[in-house]
Scaffold this motif. Sequence first.
Motif, PDB file in Angstrom:
ATOM      1  N   HIS A  90       0.361  11.390  28.698  1.00 52.83           N
ATOM      2  CA  HIS A  90       0.390   9.999  28.232  1.00 52.83           C
ATOM      3  C   HIS A  90       0.698   9.932  26.739  1.00 52.83           C
ATOM      4  CE1 HIS A  90      -1.109   8.317  32.050  1.00 52.83           C
ATOM      5  NE2 HIS A  90      -1.523   9.562  32.183  1.00 52.83           N
ATOM      6  N   HIS A  94       6.027   6.408  28.138  1.00 52.27           N
ATOM      7  CA  HIS A  94       5.548   7.063  29.355  1.00 52.27           C
ATOM      8  C   HIS A  94       5.011   6.072  30.370  1.00 52.27           C
ATOM      9  CE1 HIS A  94       1.697   6.476  27.268  1.00 52.27           C
ATOM     10  NE2 HIS A  94       1.164   6.499  28.483  1.00 52.27           N
ATOM     11  N   ASP A  96       2.010   5.133  33.257  1.00 53.56           N
ATOM     12  CA  ASP A  96       0.657   5.339  33.784  1.00 53.56           C
ATOM     13  C   ASP A  96       0.742   5.159  35.298  1.00 53.56           C
ATOM     14  OD1 ASP A  96      -0.174   5.392  31.159  1.00 53.56           O
ATOM     15  OD2 ASP A  96      -1.597   3.730  31.345  1.00 53.56           O
ATOM     16  N   HIS A 100      -4.261   7.354  37.257  1.00 50.97           N
ATOM     17  CA  HIS A 100      -4.748   7.510  35.876  1.00 50.97           C
ATOM     18  C   HIS A 100      -6.121   6.842  35.685  1.00 50.97           C
ATOM     19  CE1 HIS A 100      -4.647   8.051  31.613  1.00 50.97           C
ATOM     20  NE2 HIS A 100      -4.168   6.887  31.278  1.00 50.97           N
ATOM     21  N   GLU A 235       3.889   2.377  28.576  1.00 48.13           N
ATOM     22  CA  GLU A 235       3.403   2.232  27.204  1.00 48.13           C
ATOM     23  C   GLU A 235       4.404   2.821  26.214  1.00 48.13           C
ATOM     24  OE1 GLU A 235      -1.315   2.170  28.436  1.00 48.13           O
ATOM     25  OE2 GLU A 235      -0.300   4.085  28.246  1.00 48.13           O
TER      26      GLU A 235
HETATM   27 ZN   LIG Z   1      -0.736   6.025  29.501  1.00 47.54          ZN
END
Ligand SMILES: [Zn+2]
Length: 271
Positions: A90, A94, A96, A100, A235
């Motif tokens: 992360h 990237h 998620d 996660h 993100e």
């Molecule tokens: Zn993340």
Amino acid sequence: MCVPGCQEAVRNALSRRGFFKGAVAAGFAASAVEAATAAPARQFTAAVDLTHTMSPDFPTFFGVPGIEMEKKFDIKKDGFNLYWWRIVEHAGTHLDAPIHFSEAGATAEKIPADTLVVPLAVIDVAAKAAQNPDYLLTREDLAAWEARHQRLPDNCCVAMHSGWATRVGDAGKYTGKDSSGVFHFPGVAPEAADWLMKERQVAGLAVDTLSLDNGPSKDFKVHYAWLPSGRWGLENVANLDKVPAAGATLVVGLAKVKDATGGPARLIALV
Ligand SMILES: [Zn+2]
């Protein structure tokens, strides 16, 4: 020496081969005509890169390098170049995956490709975030987008454009870390995420900051609600100011690693 019927079988096989040869040639001719008359395959005019360049200097949530690269082979010595990477799943631009923030959600390799090519809706909150670094994208921001661009398309990615991407070269400005170690950057309000889950069909949520939840968040409410619902998050997204608020298609080129909780992604918007 040939058993009875053998010569006939050989003759049939040879003529069949001849037939196939002819069919292949005819097929080529037909497809050449089709290619000459078909509409262009490319249905977009530009591919906009929504990915930051990853390096050991890229600001991370844990404050440690998100990638380390060791040159194992060098072209001058070994005849080719090759690095070994050690990466934090992360870090940088990237994805998620649901696992996660859940015990049994999908891991990266299980996310269907069909849900990784989606309409992109960009919610511009940059002016508000410039006034308040802890800004939370609200249900009203989503309503304002719909008032201008109609209902959020099914299976879309809703992306928060806070203007934070331009700060990425300065870790202090990007993380907004204060003297007591608290981060300050915008994120998504838990109520807005709840509304998207209940009232709309959304595949993913994207932010141009370090986290779906804003900097000061300690309970990660959006992560704990959004990811266990089977949806993904993105993100550290770049260049959201270079794509239209509505109408682009997002392609999420996620690394396909078994059991991964997410991973680096090359994000491309087809405009
Ligand atoms: Zn993340």
